[in-house]
Design a protein around this motif. Structure first.
Motif, PDB file in Angstrom:
ATOM      1  N   SER A  96       0.816  -1.207   0.000  1.00 54.14           N
ATOM      2  CA  SER A  96       0.000   0.000   0.000  1.00 54.14           C
ATOM      3  C   SER A  96       0.854   1.262   0.000  1.00 54.14           C
ATOM      4  O   SER A  96       0.409   2.309  -0.490  1.00 54.14           O
ATOM      5  N   GLU A 122      -2.240   7.145  -4.048  1.00 51.80           N
ATOM      6  CA  GLU A 122      -3.596   7.223  -3.562  1.00 51.80           C
ATOM      7  C   GLU A 122      -4.507   7.664  -4.706  1.00 51.80           C
ATOM      8  O   GLU A 122      -4.288   8.696  -5.320  1.00 51.80           O
ATOM      9  N   SER A 171      -7.478  10.608  -3.528  1.00 58.18           N
ATOM     10  CA  SER A 171      -7.090  11.897  -2.966  1.00 58.18           C
ATOM     11  C   SER A 171      -7.586  13.028  -3.866  1.00 58.18           C
ATOM     12  O   SER A 171      -7.746  12.877  -5.065  1.00 58.18           O
TER      13      SER A 171
END
Length: 84
Positions: A75, A80, A83
């Motif tokens: 991860s 991301e 976001s």
């Protein structure tokens, strides 16, 4: 699955490899850092504290997910997507 066919599966193939309750790679990393502090820098008390706290945290996390270290590394590598 076909009737009458079975494949024996050993327990060691399905269970994670743990050292004193923590994942093997995490236990080795925590022990190495603690040994570097205790032996290399001669900081015995902080080295023992790093080992105790780090190993205890790894054991607690491994109780909920034995592959938490692999999931955390994976991860951290991904960007991301949600976001703003």
């Amino acid at each position: 699955m076909l009737e009458g066919y079975e494949i024996p599966l050993h327990r060691s193939l399905a269970e994670p490899i743990l050292m004193a309750g923590a994942p093997r790679s995490a236990a080795i990393a925590i022990g190495t850092i603690a040994a570097a502090l205790a032996l290399g820098l001669r900081l015995w008390i902080p080295g023992l504290m790093v080992w105790g706290v780090g190993h205890s945290l790894a054991v607690l996390l491994a109780r909920s997910d034995p592959d938490f270290l692999a999931a955390a590394i994976r991860s951290a590598r991904h960007k991301e997507h949600l976001s703003c």
